[in-house]
Design a protein around this motif. Sequence first.
Motif, PDB file in Angstrom:
ATOM      1  N   SER A  73       0.865  -1.184   0.000  1.00 45.53           N
ATOM      2  CA  SER A  73       0.000   0.000   0.000  1.00 45.53           C
ATOM      3  C   SER A  73       0.897   1.228   0.000  1.00 45.53           C
ATOM      4  N   ARG A  75       0.918   5.593  -0.592  1.00 44.55           N
ATOM      5  CA  ARG A  75       0.162   6.847  -0.716  1.00 44.55           C
ATOM      6  C   ARG A  75       1.143   7.996  -0.828  1.00 44.55           C
ATOM      7  N   ARG A  82      -2.149   6.659  -5.310  1.00 46.63           N
ATOM      8  CA  ARG A  82      -2.359   5.492  -4.466  1.00 46.63           C
ATOM      9  C   ARG A  82      -2.010   4.248  -5.254  1.00 46.63           C
TER      10      ARG A  82
END
Length: 310
Positions: A73, A75, A82
């Motif tokens: 993940s 960001r 993302r």
Amino acid sequence: MTRDRIPRHSRTAVCAALTAAVVAAPLAGAGPASAAATAPRPVCVSHQSGLAGKLSRDIAAALRGRSGTVAVSLRDHASDTRCTLRANRGFDSASVVKVTVLGTLLWDAQRHHRGLTKREKTLTKAMITKSDNASTSKLWKQLKPSRVTAFLRAAGMDATVPGRNGYWGLTRITANDQERLLDLITRPNAVLSDGSRSYVLSLMGKVIRGQRWGTPAGAPGGTEIHVKNGWLKRSTHGWRVHSVGAFTGGGHDYTLTVLTQDDRTMKAGVATIEAVARAVHRDLNPTARADALYAPTDRPEEALPAVPEG
């Protein structure tokens, strides 16, 4: 580090694009024979032209041929980007849960309108900068799983489940929940005060050299690196090796979580994380000087948390 928030319409667009891409992504679990062919590709969206596709391709290339199960993940607030891969899959936390323990302690202290005691500061420093297990166990016992659960609820980390019977290293985590925690640490919010966030970042920025491996690999020069790692071996799913990092300063404002399991060696897990990290740092910082990129230790250290036999 920029303090600008992503506009509400931008967040909505990003979420919608991620949802659509996930639906279109190939499904995992088609069986060992076709695992390589059907392995899901990272889903990336960005407001910067061409960046999403490049990140997706380069992260996939970094994972090609590796045997472990990996969740990612990412960001980046600067480019409103993302990336996710298996970001809702559960993993045993190993020592990365120590950031959650610290977050719980600070949140609970805020609620009672008090600062940390001298004892708590000593324990938290050892827990984060040296990954000291004894200090973590003392804080876990002090807080109790009930307070950890309350913090998780306040933080919106709904998929995280505290380990039972004192086994904090068996807390179940997801990459998305770890990114949510990193977001709370790096950006103003109603859960952790500015002072609490600064304290967490300060300790994560002082992790000893032997434990500054994983997501910092390949970070551009001038970046402030905040990291926490962990590893754990069990009879099922082999080695779990994880790294969470926040990268700030010099115009940088991004966070990266990489969780792994099913590797036969710890070294393989570290290599996988660092391959993903180098791809991410390179794509987010294409003009960074090659001779100034962060080189992690080639002798990673970490403390193995206690787990039940078998």
